[in-house]
Design a protein around this motif. Structure first.
Motif, PDB file in Angstrom:
ATOM      1  N   ARG A   1       0.824  -1.214   0.000  1.00 50.07           N
ATOM      2  CA  ARG A   1       0.000   0.000   0.000  1.00 50.07           C
ATOM      3  C   ARG A   1       0.850   1.252   0.000  1.00 50.07           C
ATOM      4  N   ILE A   2       1.998   1.234   0.671  1.00 42.39           N
ATOM      5  CA  ILE A   2       2.896   2.391   0.635  1.00 42.39           C
ATOM      6  C   ILE A   2       3.359   2.643  -0.790  1.00 42.39           C
ATOM      7  N   GLY A   3       3.749   1.572  -1.485  1.00 40.36           N
ATOM      8  CA  GLY A   3       4.220   1.742  -2.852  1.00 40.36           C
ATOM      9  C   GLY A   3       3.136   2.205  -3.793  1.00 40.36           C
ATOM     10  N   ILE A   4       1.915   1.678  -3.644  1.00 44.98           N
ATOM     11  CA  ILE A   4       0.834   2.004  -4.576  1.00 44.98           C
ATOM     12  C   ILE A   4       0.150   3.316  -4.207  1.00 44.98           C
ATOM     13  N   ASP A   5      -0.200   3.491  -2.937  1.00 43.72           N
ATOM     14  CA  ASP A   5      -0.993   4.653  -2.530  1.00 43.72           C
ATOM     15  C   ASP A   5      -0.143   5.896  -2.279  1.00 43.72           C
ATOM     16  N   GLN A   6       1.021   5.734  -1.613  1.00 43.28           N
ATOM     17  CA  GLN A   6       1.817   6.901  -1.237  1.00 43.28           C
ATOM     18  C   GLN A   6       2.877   7.235  -2.280  1.00 43.28           C
ATOM     19  N   ALA A   7       3.559   6.212  -2.821  1.00 42.82           N
ATOM     20  CA  ALA A   7       4.579   6.470  -3.840  1.00 42.82           C
ATOM     21  C   ALA A   7       4.009   6.459  -5.258  1.00 42.82           C
ATOM     22  N   HIS A   8       2.718   6.111  -5.410  1.00 40.08           N
ATOM     23  CA  HIS A   8       2.015   6.151  -6.693  1.00 40.08           C
ATOM     24  C   HIS A   8       2.685   5.263  -7.744  1.00 40.08           C
ATOM     25  N   LEU A   9       2.987   4.029  -7.353  1.00 42.06           N
ATOM     26  CA  LEU A   9       3.594   3.059  -8.257  1.00 42.06           C
ATOM     27  C   LEU A   9       2.549   2.025  -8.658  1.00 42.06           C
ATOM     28  N   SER A  10       2.778   1.348  -9.769  1.00 42.97           N
ATOM     29  CA  SER A  10       1.874   0.290 -10.198  1.00 42.97           C
ATOM     30  C   SER A  10       2.182  -0.997  -9.452  1.00 42.97           C
ATOM     31  N   GLU A  11       1.246  -1.948  -9.500  1.00 40.51           N
ATOM     32  CA  GLU A  11       1.470  -3.222  -8.822  1.00 40.51           C
ATOM     33  C   GLU A  11       2.649  -3.962  -9.429  1.00 40.51           C
ATOM     34  N   VAL A  12       2.818  -3.854 -10.740  1.00 41.61           N
ATOM     35  CA  VAL A  12       3.957  -4.512 -11.389  1.00 41.61           C
ATOM     36  C   VAL A  12       5.270  -3.932 -10.884  1.00 41.61           C
ATOM     37  N   THR A  13       5.330  -2.611 -10.748  1.00 37.13           N
ATOM     38  CA  THR A  13       6.560  -1.963 -10.261  1.00 37.13           C
ATOM     39  C   THR A  13       6.838  -2.338  -8.809  1.00 37.13           C
ATOM     40  N   VAL A  14       5.800  -2.324  -7.993  1.00 39.19           N
ATOM     41  CA  VAL A  14       5.979  -2.708  -6.593  1.00 39.19           C
ATOM     42  C   VAL A  14       6.435  -4.158  -6.485  1.00 39.19           C
ATOM     43  N   GLY A  15       5.840  -5.051  -7.276  1.00 41.59           N
ATOM     44  CA  GLY A  15       6.274  -6.445  -7.277  1.00 41.59           C
ATOM     45  C   GLY A  15       7.717  -6.600  -7.710  1.00 41.59           C
ATOM     46  N   ALA A  16       8.134  -5.798  -8.695  1.00 37.97           N
ATOM     47  CA  ALA A  16       9.531  -5.846  -9.134  1.00 37.97           C
ATOM     48  C   ALA A  16      10.476  -5.375  -8.029  1.00 37.97           C
TER      49      ALA A  16
END
Length: 447
Positions: free
Chosen positions: A221-236
């Motif tokens: 959630r930090i990566g997607i909601d706060q850093a505005h990254l996609s799920e693919v980027t967060v998974g990477a």
């Protein structure tokens, strides 16, 4: 029960991997429960906590029963529950069935981990065995994080990955020992050694794991909601972080006990606290990736030393299981605590709170490591109980040729031997060496 061997205990390592995979996949599991089912973020975190709580409960219930039931039988029961629970949860969209499957699977994971921890504690080098287990689970979790985003949406993929891993490990359980009918010896029925140190280590590791998994449970959630990254980027990012964790674990295995356990546990926990602050305050890819990668590199290193320390407290593995279960208990509460803290205080404030808590508990953890032989034992030194240098038995420029006690090995107690003769005998007691005649004896004694 488990025979000490010099070969790599691959069945135990595989069992360790199957049991620990669920906590490693916690961010994607909780995130997909939130996105794929009619659950709020807090409710999804509560499901993750229930899964891990049951895993901890299995450890507490079975810590002293591995030798009664038998490692092979208990491991197969745990793997079967994991396959049944996670598999059924992956195949249904009914929330009650998903929750029930996650709880059953969590108990199976905890059962597998209990058997693995008991066996690893009986190895000649428990630190090496636990390091191999962390190495395997980090590699497998990294592969899952790279693969799952490309398999479509839904909550079932990470749960199915855990179920399939448990199914793949099943054939290796045939190499585990079966239950024996030998009666318990006096050593087996003895109480837990190092009781105070074990209780302190269990309590602090519960808080340590709570802080780690409070962040880990909401990292997605930090990566997607706060850093505005996609799920693919967060998974990477998670996959790269777990890849660098492999390097850290390999380094910890190569370093071994050269620095003892106190330095890696104390200094490593302090560094992890800084990484948590950085990751929780991330608003872009660079900060998020730096915090997650550095944190995931340090986390398995410190954990391997803590697990090795717990295994050294009791060769039967009871403290290893109990400390590991306490860790699972903290891990279980992590997703819920992280969700509540982040919802009420925000991600950055949550990171500061968790970091302060880690720095505080690093002190007693380091104290346990020092008290139970965590400091470096230099050649030529003999330590009294508690790690205090007792006596130097070699010259400053030389190194003893005899064997040096292994780090963490039980130390011989220092015993004072009373002497009946005076410390400095009278000079008349001395005489020349060699054959003595009657006359010479009388003359010598008179001098």
């Amino acid at each position: 029960m488990f025979a000490r061997s010099t070969t790599t205990p691959w069945p135990l390592v595989a069992l360790f991997t199957a049991g620990y995979l669920a906590p490693y996949l916690l961010p994607t599991t909780v995130g997909r429960l939130d996105a794929g089912l009619p659950l709020s973020a807090t409710q999804a975190g509560a499901v993750g906590s229930a899964l891990l709580l049951n895993s901890a409960a299995a450890g507490f219930l079975l810590a002293s029963r591995v030798d009664r039931v038998g490692p092979r039988t208990l491991a197969r029961i745990g793997l079967a529950l994991a396959v049944l629970g996670y598999g059924s949860a992956a195949l249904t969209h009914a929330v009650p069935a998903v929750v029930a499957g996650a709880v059953i699977g969590g108990f199976g994971s905890g059962t597998a981990t209990t058997v693995a921890a008991s066996g690893i504690a009986a190895e000649r080098d428990p630190h090496r065995a636990s390091t191999l287990g962390l190495l395997c689970v980090s590699a497998l979790a990294g592969a899952v994080y790279l693969t799952v985003p490309h398999l479509g949406a839904g909550h079932g993929q990470p749960l199915a990955a855990i179920a399939l891993t448990s199914l793949a490990v099943w054939p290796l359980t045939g190499r585990l020992p079966v239950r024996t009918a030998t009666p318990h010896t006096r050593v087996e029925t003895a109480g837990l050694p190092h009781r105070r140190a074990g209780l302190v280590l269990a309590g602090t590791l519960l808080c340590w794991s709570l802080a780690q998994n409070s962040l880990w449970g909401v990292s997605g959630r930090i990566g997607i909601d706060q850093a505005h990254l996609s799920e693919v980027t967060v998974g990477a990012v998670f996959a790269i972080a777990l890849g660098t964790a492999l390097v850290g674990v390999i380094g910890a295995g190569a370093l071994g006990a050269r620095l003892g356990r106190a330095v890696p546990i104390g200094a490593g926990t302090a560094l992890i606290a800084g990484c948590i602050v950085l990751s929780a305050s991330a608003h872009d890819l660079r900060t998020f990736a730096t915090g997650e990668i550095a944190w995931n590199t340090l986390y398995p290193i410190v954990l391997s030393y803590v697990l090795g320390l717990a295994a050294s407290l009791d060769p039967r593995g009871r403290w290893a299981v109990l400390v590991g279960s306490a860790s699972s208990l903290g891990t279980a509460a992590g997703p819920l605590v992280g969700s509540v803290l982040s919802a009420r205080a925000g991600f950055p404030a949550m990171g500061v709170i968790l970091a302060v808590g880690l720095v505080v508990i690093a002190v007693p953890m380091t104290g346990v490591a020092l008290h139970t032989g965590g400091r470096l034992l230099l050649p030529g030194t003999v330590r009294r109980r508690g790690g205090t240098p007792g006596a130097v038995v070699a010259a400053s420029g030389g190194i003893p040729t005899g064997p040096v006690p292994e780090i963490g090995a039980p130390e011989q107690p220092v015993v004072e031997i009373p002497l009946d003769t005076p410390a400095i005998p009278a000079q008349g007691a001395y005489d020349t060496a060699g054959p003595r005649h009657a006359g010479a004896t009388a003359t010598g004694n008179g001098g």
